[in-house]
Write an enzyme that holds these catalytic residues in place. Structure first.
Site, mmCIF file in Angstrom:
data_model
loop_
_atom_site.group_PDB
_atom_site.id
_atom_site.type_symbol
_atom_site.label_atom_id
_atom_site.label_comp_id
_atom_site.label_asym_id
_atom_site.label_seq_id
_atom_site.Cartn_x
_atom_site.Cartn_y
_atom_site.Cartn_z
ATOM 1 N N GLU A 246 18.913 0.707 -7.264
ATOM 2 C CA GLU A 246 17.509 0.823 -7.031
ATOM 3 C C GLU A 246 16.861 1.839 -8.026
ATOM 4 O O GLU A 246 17.211 3.001 -8.058
ATOM 5 C CB GLU A 246 17.427 1.425 -5.374
ATOM 6 C CG GLU A 246 17.746 0.506 -4.369
ATOM 7 C CD GLU A 246 17.047 -0.773 -4.441
ATOM 8 O OE1 GLU A 246 15.772 -0.740 -5.101
ATOM 9 O OE2 GLU A 246 17.552 -1.745 -3.691
ATOM 10 N N CYS A 280 9.880 6.204 -5.284
ATOM 11 C CA CYS A 280 9.756 5.158 -6.335
ATOM 12 C C CYS A 280 8.875 3.984 -5.605
ATOM 13 O O CYS A 280 8.443 2.982 -6.138
ATOM 14 C CB CYS A 280 11.183 4.657 -6.518
ATOM 15 S SG CYS A 280 11.986 4.123 -4.915
HETATM 16 C C1 UN1 Z 1 9.941 4.921 1.318
HETATM 17 O O1 UN1 Z 1 9.094 4.844 0.511
HETATM 18 O O2 UN1 Z 1 9.873 4.906 2.610
HETATM 19 O O3 UN1 Z 1 13.561 6.734 -4.115
HETATM 20 C C2 UN1 Z 1 11.475 4.970 0.936
HETATM 21 C C3 UN1 Z 1 12.775 6.126 -3.471
HETATM 22 C C4 UN1 Z 1 13.279 4.923 -2.555
HETATM 23 C C5 UN1 Z 1 13.048 5.335 -1.237
HETATM 24 C C6 UN1 Z 1 11.495 4.930 -0.602
HETATM 25 N N1 UN1 Z 1 14.570 4.812 -2.774
HETATM 26 O O4 UN1 Z 1 11.628 6.711 -3.529
#
Ligand code: UN1
Length: 476
Positions: A246, A280
């Site tokens: 991710e 993200c």
């Molecule tokens: C969210 O927006 O609720 O690293 C989670 C990050 C993502 C998680 C976002 N893996 O921002």
């Protein structure tokens, strides 16, 4: 030492340590974290390898009991854990407590899933033969987690790993050892056999490659930056390991002329600036049609400048500091890049508060084009830009014109446009009249294109990564 490594069921010290600094007040050192070396990492992998066979044979009831215990304790201690989170990472206290609660709920969800593991039984195409399709654990899984969700992301990797019968080695980001340690401490009292969960804190550049290369590690789940993710994918390819990545986003939020202005402004304010933009899933490209553009920009700028920025632990604060000096410098340099490219910047200044910390004002950059660097590269801070477009068709093209594809949003009252956007947005998650960030814990999470690689995290779809499928044929 305040945060030791956890290897084979024992807490282990290291000679070197890393201080855990509060980004809201750099004179506040929360503690010192172990800085594990390659020997410790190998010991952790060996411990996990030995425990994997034991845990693979555990019953659904044992898995439920462990996951339910952890979820219950996290939820009971969400205020305390949320405070720790906010103190070490800098998101506001309500955000910290919310994230801790989410971690607890994730464990509860997978506790239930442990009882609901199913397979298929089919008749063979050959007479008299039976076919069973079942899922088996993968074995030892390496988990590499980022600093921006210090308890939720370790939770959404560890909980499914345990649920589906695997053993893990967790390597958390160096900036947030406190939450990883607290989570593993709870797991250490949950009834898990020794070695099923191991924690090795230390330098990512040193430990990461070994975790990936060690033959006993069968799969890697990583959340972090695109360049690191690419390297991990290549190394896992060479080792023929499962990999789940991710990575970044440059998430568009389309605002159409027919949008409810209040809903659109709320969604963009939250999506762009909450959690200091360090998600993200942040809404960093606001793609706005002509007739609503000026009203939208004026309303969002007003709400943005009214946001209370300050010490994450103070009551009433709406945006905490940036996580560290390096990230702050990167954010400020992107503000300069955007204005150098011809964008009109509001906000984005370095701020001073009573305590010394990494504070900046949220920034809105208007009059930008999608070709500018500010619209192509992920900032990972409270910086959003606005792109003016003619109509829905142009908005959709621009929304999709990015190397990323994590989350994509639209604010509209038109069912026709909302439905078309859901079908045609090139992203793993689509939001209608909602921020691109802030997701549920019981449904799949992940993106397309450069944002994600491998199968989805969270919800029932997590089984794809944490299991391998076995097809058995029987002639009774
Ligand atoms: C969210 O927006 O609720 O690293 C989670 C990050 C993502 C998680 C976002 N893996 O921002």
């Amino acid at each position: 030492m305040d945060y030791k490594n956890f290897i084979g069921g024992a807490w282990v010290e290291t000679s070197a340590t890393t201080p855990n600094v509060n980004p809201s007040d750099i004179s506040d050192i929360l503690g010192h974290a172990a800085r594990g070396d390659l020997t410790q990492l190998d010991q952790a992998i060996d411990a996990a390898d030995q425990a994997a066979a034991i845990w693979a044979a555990s019953t659904p009831q044992q898995r439920f009991d462990v996951l339910d215990f952890v979820g219950t304790e996290i939820l009971a201690r969400k205020e305390e854990l949320g405070r720790l989170l906010s103190r070490e990472e800098g998101k506001t206290l309500p955000e910290g407590i919310g994230e801790a609660a989410r971690a607890g709920q994730i464990f509860k969800f997978f506790a239930g899933e442990a009882l609901r593991q199913t397979g298929d039984k089919l008749a063979s195409v050959r007479p008299g033969i039976e076919v069973d399709v079942t899922r088996s654990p993968v074995g030892v899984v390496g988990l590499i987690t980022p600093w921006n969700f210090p308890i939720a992301i370790p939770a959404w990797k560890i909980a499914p790993a345990i649920c589906y019968g695997n053993a893990v080695v967790l390597k958390p980001a160096e900036l947030v050892p406190g939450c990883a340690h607290a989570l593993v401490e709870i797991l250490s009292r949950s009834g898990l056999p020794e070695g099923v969960v191991n924690l090795v804190m230390g330098r990512g550049s040193e430990l990461g490659p070994r975790l990936i290369e060690n033959d006993k590690v069968r799969a890697i789940s990583f959340t972090g930056s695109v360049p690191t993710g690419r390297g991990i994918a290549a190394a896992c390819g060479a080792g023929l390991k499962k990999v789940q990545l991710e990575m970044g986003g440059k998430n568009p939020m389309v605002v159409l002329d027919d949008a409810d202005l209040d809903i659109a402004v709320d969604a963009c304010l939250n999506g762009a600036f909450f959690s200091t933009g360090q998600r993200c899933t942040a809404s960093s490209r606001l793609v706005v049609t002509e007739a609503i553009h000026d009203r939208f920009v004026a309303a969002l700028a007003e709400r943005m400048s009214a946001l209370k920025v300050g010490n994450a632990l103070e009551a009433g604060i709406q945006m905490g500091p940036v996580v560290d000096a390096r990230q702050l410098e990167q954010n400020l340099s992107y503000v300069d890049i955007a204005s150098g490219e011809g964008g009109r910047v509001q906000g984005g200044e370095r701020l001073n508060r009573e305590t010394e910390g990494f504070y900046m004002a949220p920034a809105l950059v208007t009059e930008t084009s999608n070709a500018m660097r500010i619209n192509r590269e992920e900032v990972f801070g409270p910086v959003a830009s606005v792109i003016r477009v003619k109509d829905y068709d142009e908005a959709l093209n621009i929304a999709n014109d990015t190397e990323f594809g994590l989350s994509s949003g639209i604010c509209t009252t038109s069912l026709k446009h909302a439905s078309h956007f859901k079908a045609n947005a090139q992203a793993g998650m689509v939001m209608v009249n909602l921020p691109t960030a802030g997701v549920d814990y019981h449904v799949p999470f992940g993106g397309t294109k450069g944002s994600s690689f491998g199968s989805r995290e969270q919800g029932r779809y997590a089984a794809e990564f944490y299991t391998s499928v076995k097809t058995a044929y029987t002639l009774p």
